[in-house]
Every structure is written in C-alpha cells, then in structure tokens.
Scaffold this motif. Structure first.
Motif, mmCIF file in Angstrom:
data_model
loop_
_atom_site.group_PDB
_atom_site.id
_atom_site.type_symbol
_atom_site.label_atom_id
_atom_site.label_comp_id
_atom_site.label_asym_id
_atom_site.label_seq_id
_atom_site.Cartn_x
_atom_site.Cartn_y
_atom_site.Cartn_z
ATOM 1 N N ARG A 110 -5.856 7.296 7.368
ATOM 2 C CA ARG A 110 -6.785 6.184 7.526
ATOM 3 C C ARG A 110 -7.779 6.117 6.377
ATOM 4 N N LEU A 111 -8.302 7.257 5.965
ATOM 5 C CA LEU A 111 -9.283 7.275 4.877
ATOM 6 C C LEU A 111 -8.661 6.834 3.556
ATOM 7 N N LYS A 112 -7.441 7.239 3.304
ATOM 8 C CA LYS A 112 -6.763 6.832 2.080
ATOM 9 C C LYS A 112 -6.642 5.310 2.017
ATOM 10 N N SER A 113 -6.260 4.690 3.133
ATOM 11 C CA SER A 113 -6.147 3.241 3.177
ATOM 12 C C SER A 113 -7.516 2.575 3.074
ATOM 13 N N ALA A 114 -8.518 3.173 3.725
ATOM 14 C CA ALA A 114 -9.861 2.598 3.708
ATOM 15 C C ALA A 114 -10.449 2.605 2.299
ATOM 16 N N VAL A 115 -10.218 3.671 1.545
ATOM 17 C CA VAL A 115 -10.704 3.736 0.162
ATOM 18 C C VAL A 115 -10.125 2.583 -0.648
ATOM 19 N N HIS A 116 -8.846 2.329 -0.469
ATOM 20 C CA HIS A 116 -8.192 1.229 -1.175
ATOM 21 C C HIS A 116 -8.884 -0.100 -0.856
ATOM 22 N N GLU A 117 -9.208 -0.294 0.404
ATOM 23 C CA GLU A 117 -9.839 -1.550 0.817
ATOM 24 C C GLU A 117 -11.272 -1.644 0.320
ATOM 25 N N LEU A 118 -11.979 -0.510 0.288
ATOM 26 C CA LEU A 118 -13.346 -0.507 -0.243
ATOM 27 C C LEU A 118 -13.374 -0.934 -1.701
ATOM 28 N N LEU A 119 -12.395 -0.471 -2.458
ATOM 29 C CA LEU A 119 -12.404 -0.708 -3.906
ATOM 30 C C LEU A 119 -11.923 -2.104 -4.262
ATOM 31 N N TYR A 120 -11.006 -2.643 -3.499
ATOM 32 C CA TYR A 120 -10.345 -3.863 -3.943
ATOM 33 C C TYR A 120 -10.624 -5.091 -3.071
ATOM 34 N N THR A 121 -11.517 -4.963 -2.100
ATOM 35 C CA THR A 121 -11.947 -6.141 -1.332
ATOM 36 C C THR A 121 -13.468 -6.107 -1.197
ATOM 37 N N ASP A 122 -14.026 -7.207 -0.719
ATOM 38 C CA ASP A 122 -15.452 -7.268 -0.417
ATOM 39 C C ASP A 122 -15.691 -7.268 1.088
ATOM 40 N N HIS A 123 -14.751 -6.730 1.861
ATOM 41 C CA HIS A 123 -14.971 -6.603 3.303
ATOM 42 C C HIS A 123 -16.220 -5.756 3.548
#
Length: 771
Positions: A219-232
């Motif tokens: 989950r953390l690996k996926s979350a890091v990706h989303e933190l870096l590449y989206t503005d969610h």
C-alpha cells in the motif's frame, strides 16, 4: 491538475499531439503513430516513435508525450477492471510491447495489433448497430494477444515469481489485486481453509514478513507513487490505497519513511500535472475521413494475418547462475540396423559411413546374429572360415567406431537352447581370438523373451557363456513396459530373482495411446511427456525390483506422428524429437535411432516383422531427415544446464553458451495439411540473458523448421511422384538443410535474442566468446 482517472470503458481517438504532460492511467494505453513522429518518456526512459510504430504503456507508468509537427497518433486506453472478470491476473501483468525495438522480429504480431486497432477505430466512428459488441470483441482479441505473446516473466530476479508454493502465490496475487480495498487476515484464512495461527506462521515463513507488514508495504509503495504524480489530497491518497483513515496512513508512512506524507511530497514532488482535458495540453482530435480511409490499409491483408497463438509466456529473463542447475551425463546412442544381414546391403553401408562421419554413434544395434545368410558358406570362401561375413561386418563396425549391441529375439532365433549356447560359445571364442579382448569386452547383449516363466535358465546359461569369454561384456534383457500396464508379474519376479542383469532395454511409442480418427485436437496433448514419464516410471519399477542404477536403454521409440505416409511428411515434428531427447537423456543411459527404414523395407519386401517403428535418420539415397539434424544440434549443446523451461534450455560447454528454443506443439497431425491452422501455431519467443562476461561474442543461429531441414516440402515443390534421378537427389540434399545465420555482438552484460518459430521448429543459438 491531472489525476489518474478511473476509466469506465475503453477510450479511443486519433490525435495530433504537441504535448501531453506527465500523467498516469490505471489501465493500459497503446499509441500507434499513423503519421509523423513523437517522443515518449516513460518512467525516465525516452523512446522515439516514427510512422507505423506501436508502443504499449503499462498501468501506473508515468509518461509524457511530445509530438513533432503534423503527426497523427491513434490512442487506445483499456481499463484493467474491464478485463479483470475474465482474466483475474491482469493486474499483475507487465507487457513489453514496442515495435520500434531493434531486431524484435515480431512484425507479424504487430501487423495483427495494427489491424485490430484500425478495426476498433473504424467501428467506433461508424457507430453501426452492434458496434459496441464488435469493438469489445476486438479489444478482447487484442488483450488476449498481448497476454499470450507480450507478457514478460523474470526468472531469477523476482521473488514473487520464484515462489514454488501455489498457495502462497495465490495469496500474494490476491493481495496484489485487492490492496486498495479493506482486506482482513481472517478473509485470507477463510479463502485458504486454514486456521489464523497456521496461516500466520506459514505466511511469515514463506514471505519473510508478517501478513500485515507485507500489505502495508504494498500500500505504501502505491501511495508514494500517487503522492508524487498527482495532486490528490492526503485523505484521498490514503483511501485510494486501502488505509482506513488519514491517521493510520500517516502513522504507517512515518514508520517507513521517517516523514509524514505531506513532508515527503514537499521534498520529492515531480513537476505539476496539467489537466488532461485542458486546451493547454496541446493536442487536437483528428476526425478526418481521410485518415479513416488510410487506416483501411492495415485491414487489407486480413486473411493473411496470424491469429492469436497458443498460450505461453513470450518473454523470459534469465540471470546466469553461479553453478549449473544440472550437469547431465553424456548418453550413449544406438544406431539401429534391424537384422545384421541388412548391413551387407551396399546402401546401408554407405549410410553407416555417412552417419558415423557426422554424428559419431557408439553402438550398432541389430538382431539375428546367426542368420542363415552367415552360416551358409560359399565354397570359394571356405578358407575364411564360418564367420567370414560376420568378421567383415564387425571389422567395418570397428573401423567406423561402432560397438556391436546384439539383440537376441529368443522365440525367433533360438530353435534349440543347447545348440544355440554352443554356437554362441564357439563364436565368442573365435571373436576374442580375431578381434581381441579389448573390443569384444565392450560388446553388449540383450535377450528378448516372450515367455518369462521359462526364461531364467536360458538367461543364466547365456550370461555365463558371454562372461566366460569376455568378462567385461554386458548382458541384459528387454522388458515389455508401458505407463498403462507397468511390468507384469512374471517379469517383475524374473528381475527380482536375477542378480546378474547388467542392463535393461525397452521400447516406447506414445502413438499406441492415440486414436487418430478422433478429430478433437486436445486429445493429442496426452502424449506430451509420455516418453519421459515412461522412463521415470520404469526406473522406479527397477528400483523396487532391486535393480537401482542399472543402465537403461530406450532402443525403439517415437513421438507423435502422422498415421499415414502423407501426414508423416507434412507433420513436421523436430521440436517433439528434440524435447523428448533432452528429457529422456537425463533419465537413461542410451537411446536408439534407425538408420533408414525405407531402403530396408524396399530391400526386404518378403520379410515379415521388419519392426521399424522408430525415429529414422535418413531417407532414400542418404537424404537426411530432420532427425539427423536434430542429432547435430543436440551434439552442440553443453552438458551443464544453466536454465530450463517448457520451451527453452540454456547450457554451457567448451565453446561457450548454447540456447535452444523450440515450439513443441502436440496437435492432431491431420491439421498439418491446413495452412491457416499451421500459421496460427507460429510462436514468438524473446529471451534476455543477463550476467554474461563482457566482450565480443559470435552468435550462430541454427534454424531447423519446415522450410530449413525438411526435404519433404522441397520434394513436393518439384511436383514429382518419385525420386529417380541424380539431379533431383543432389538438389534435395542441398536444399534440405538447416539455415545458419552468423553475426557478432558486443555484450556488456545483457544479451537479447528473439525468434519466430513455426510448428515444431527449433532455433539453436551458439554464443561463443571471441578473443
């Protein structure tokens, strides 16, 4: 600001692209350049695509697209959830599909993808009744083609793929597909029918961390990706990745990265995205009918395209191991002549010479040593003694490097047991005197009984007679054996009683298990591994009979074949022969091959029971069969096996490395006369070998397939019913030969090899270091 939109259905369009800023998709995207050029950046790697190029971008890959002026690009986006219900493993697939890759050799498959893309887009714009059904049908064809031909597997690199336990693989796959949802340990235990306590210990032992730790890492690996590449916002990131709330997300994130999610994003955020649908994205939809007409050119060759192929992993990555996984023994090879008197035939003698010059067999295997042909003495030759003709043949065997392997069919050859034993003793006494102890001591003898109840006495007499004259010669028996029937009671009892058996021989023909009138193609797959399984099972039976370690010889065998003369020619089967040889030579001591069945049949029309139901090396006039070239190729393979799969083997020998890949297909031979079906069985194979010592290598690629090494198809092209003159014979000998391609490669570490293999083709790469 852009975000990974969860698409509900496919999206397809033609665009003139100037700039698509950084973005990701939760599905796969295919770019097809119709006109002009574009630059694609995927996860920091840059790719240049020109006209006619294709590229697939995997789900969650960060990518940017920049276009040169006046380009036209077809884009298709396929959401994974639309495939998931039909193919649950789609979320763990990674596709390596890019037509501009050098030397990829997949032009047929890429033409098929272009055709499908064109059909989908045209149907999308035509909007006829049922278009959505047609489009989704084509999308499923496309995804099936991708799964069967572009899905990549890593050997020796990915721990997940190294997991041998099917249960733990199932658990990890379930986590990979469901980590975004709320998921409990109890749910996993219930799915696997295990107690919580057992599953907890079992999971940690297999994976190395607890269930909760593993899920948290995913989950953390996926979350890091989303933190870096989206503005969610942080709450949305946490909920998107399976965390119950922001508090739990912050706690887990800080434990792993020593920072809060907000702090991490502030330090590592990539360049901000722009809205996908904003005009500043700088792309224009292309709706010109001109381009729809232009797309039709990709459909014009529809009838010639290759359909979705047999299932199988199309790409394999191999890390060279420090030590071989297996070092196989060099097995003995028996050259089966039939009755010894056939060797008096001038053509057979020429075949023996040819085979020994190029293949170097160890034994000449034959029956009927004391044929009337040899016992009838020509008055003019009486001075040579009663064994003159046998001596002449054995002299020729010795000169060619062949050792006699003498089979005695008791019921056919032995009229009186005492008389036969006396004749054997006299002959062996003569042979030792004439040829010497060293040569006769290498001979091998096989007794073939039909009645086992009375076999023991004769076997003992035969055994002691041989050992008296040549103590190092070997004596054994042939046992009737099959997977279905095993060993009969009398044979098992015989084997247990005898402590003087030096070797065991047997025959194996899987075609006896096939009904050739059955047109269901799936039934023919039952012969797969039949010979290998037979060898393993026979070894087990011999072990239980007290004969562990006794050499086993498969003297007569076959693969799946056509059951008519025509089919046996059209059904090309080299890969079946090659794979069976590789498998059984790990289990047994020797393997038999016939020299040439046709000339023997032709020369012995009045002879009964010419049992030549085996693999033959030659045809009429010493024309080489594909089995001959199989023997040449397998001789190039080293004894050290470094990696092996269902359709490849990587070995090491004195001359470097060898990679053999093969398209072994167990199909109804009747289908081999139908061109479309044969094309549908064509297979692409990609191999990446990592860890090779740096340097310049010479690559030799040998291709053995229907067009390179099978004389039958060259003969058909001549429209001749018979082979009857020297010009045709010479032509066929020159044409029926494997192809050879030679090139040099400067290798830093990785070597990429790729082939297109037709039905039962074999490609062998010799990888030889230079200097």
């Amino acid at each position: 600001m852009s975000e990974p939109v969860i698409e509900d259905s496919y999206q397809i369009s033609m665009q003139n692209i100037r700039h698509h800023s950084q973005h990701i998709h939760l599905g796969i995207e295919i770019l097809f350049v119709i006109r002009g050029e574009i630059e694609v950046m995927v996860n920091q790697d840059s790719y240049h695509l020109a006209e006619n190029d294709l590229m697939l971008i995997n789900a969650n890959d960060v990518h940017t697209v920049k276009g040169h002026e006046d380009n036209v690009v077809l884009l298709l986006q396929i959401p994974l959830h639309s495939i998931e219900q039909h193919y649950p493993d789609i979320h763990v697939c990674y596709f390596d599909c890019r037509s501009s890759k050098e030397d990829n050799g997949l032009y047929i498959l890429f033409d098929q993808i272009r055709q499908l893309l064109a059909e989908i887009l045209i149907a999308h714009y035509q909007e006829q009744d049922g278009s959505e059904l047609e489009i989704n049908s084509q999308i499923f064809k496309l995804v099936t083609l991708l799964i069967r031909n572009f899905k990549t597997t890593h050997l020796g690199q990915n721990r997940f793929n190294e997991m041998k336990d099917e249960r733990i693989r199932d658990i990890l796959t379930f986590i990979e597909k469901n980590y975004r949802k709320q998921m409990s340990f109890e749910e996993i235990a219930k799915r696997q029918y295990l107690s919580l306590y057992y599953l907890s210990r079992y999971f940690k032992q297999a994976v190395g961390v607890s269930f909760s730790q593993y899920v948290k890492q995913i989950r953390l690996k996926s979350a890091v990706h989303e933190l870096l590449y989206t503005d969610h916002n942080i709450m949305k990131v946490s909920l998107n990745n399976g965390f119950p709330n922001v508090k739990a997300f912050n706690k887990a994130f800080k434990e792993m990265y020593n920072q809060t999610p907000a702090e991490y994003r502030g330090l590592h955020k990539k360049e901000p995205f722009q809205e996908v649908n904003n005009i500043s994205e700088q792309y224009t939809l292309v709706n010109s009918p001109h381009f729809l007409i232009e797309l039709s050119k990709y459909i014009s060759q529809k009838d010639q395209s290759v359909k979705v192929k047999e299932s199988g992993v199309s790409a394999v990555h191999i890390n060279l191991p420090q030590e071989p996984v297996l070092v196989r023994d060099k097995a003995k090879r028996l050259l089966v002549i039939g009755q010894l008197e056939y060797a008096l035939n001038e053509e057979v003698q020429a075949e023996l010479k040819l085979i020994q010059e190029q293949l170097h067999f160890e034994y000449a295997y034959f029956t009927n040593l004391f044929s009337k042909t040899f016992t009838t003495i020509d008055p003019l030759l009486q001075i040579g003694g009663p064994y003159y003709k046998i001596d002449a043949l054995f002299n020729e065997f010795q000169r060619l490097g062949l050792i006699p392997f003498i089979s005695v069919e008791i019921e056919k050859e032995v009229v009186s047991c005492p008389d036969y034993i006396k004749m054997l003793d006299e002959f062996l006494q003569h042979a030792v005197s004439y040829f010497g102890d060293a040569f006769v001591g290498k001979w091998q003898f096989e007794l073939v009984f039909s009645e086992w109840d009375t076999a023991r006495t004769f076997y003992q007499q035969y055994f002691h007679t041989v050992k008296k004259r040549a103590s190092t010669a070997k004596v054994g028996v042939q046992v009737p054996f099959s997977l279905e029937k095993g060993l009969s009671g009398p044979i098992t009892e015989f084997l247990k009683q005898m402590d003087q058996i030096d070797l065991v021989c047997f025959s194996c023909n899987p075609n006896e298990q096939v009904d050739f009138t059955d047109m269901d193609n799936s039934s023919f797959k039952g012969v797969k591994d039949y010979i290998k399984k037979s060898c393993i099972e026979l070894k087990a039976k011999l072990l239980s009979a007290g004969l562990a370690g006794t050499p086993i010889y498969l003297t007569n065998w076959n693969t799946l074949y056509g059951n008519t003369v025509n089919l046996s020619g059209t059904f090309f089967r080299s890969a079946l022969i090659f794979k069976d040889m590789l498998d059984v030579l790990k289990e047994i001591s020797g393997l038999g091959f016939w020299i040439d069945t046709h000339s023997l049949e032709k020369s012995n029309m009045d002879n009964e029971n010419i049992a030549m139901n085996g693999i033959a090396l030659l045809y009429y006039y010493q024309i080489k069969r594909p089995a001959f070239f199989n023997m040449q190729l397998i001789a190039k393979i080293g004894l050290e096996i470094l990696a092996e799969g269902e359709d490849f083997v990587l070995t090491k020998g004195k001359q470097g490395y060898q990679l053999a890949i093969y398209n072994n297909s167990y199909v109804n031979p009747t289908y081999s006369v139908e061109g479309f079906f044969l094309r549908s069985l064509t297979k692409e194979k990609k191999i990446m070998i990592s860890g090779l010592p740096s340097g310049i290598y010479q690559i030799r690629k040998h291709i053995l397939d229907r067009n390179n090494g099978a004389f039958y198809f060259n003969w058909l092209n001549l429209n001749q019913q018979y082979i009857y003159d020297q010009e045709i014979i010479t032509y066929l000998k020159q044409r029926a030969y494997p192809d050879l391609q030679i090139y040099e490669e400067n290798i830093d570490s990785d070597l990429f090899l790729q082939s297109t293999l037709t039905l039962n083709a074999i490609h062998l790469f010799e990888i030889k270091p230079l200097g």
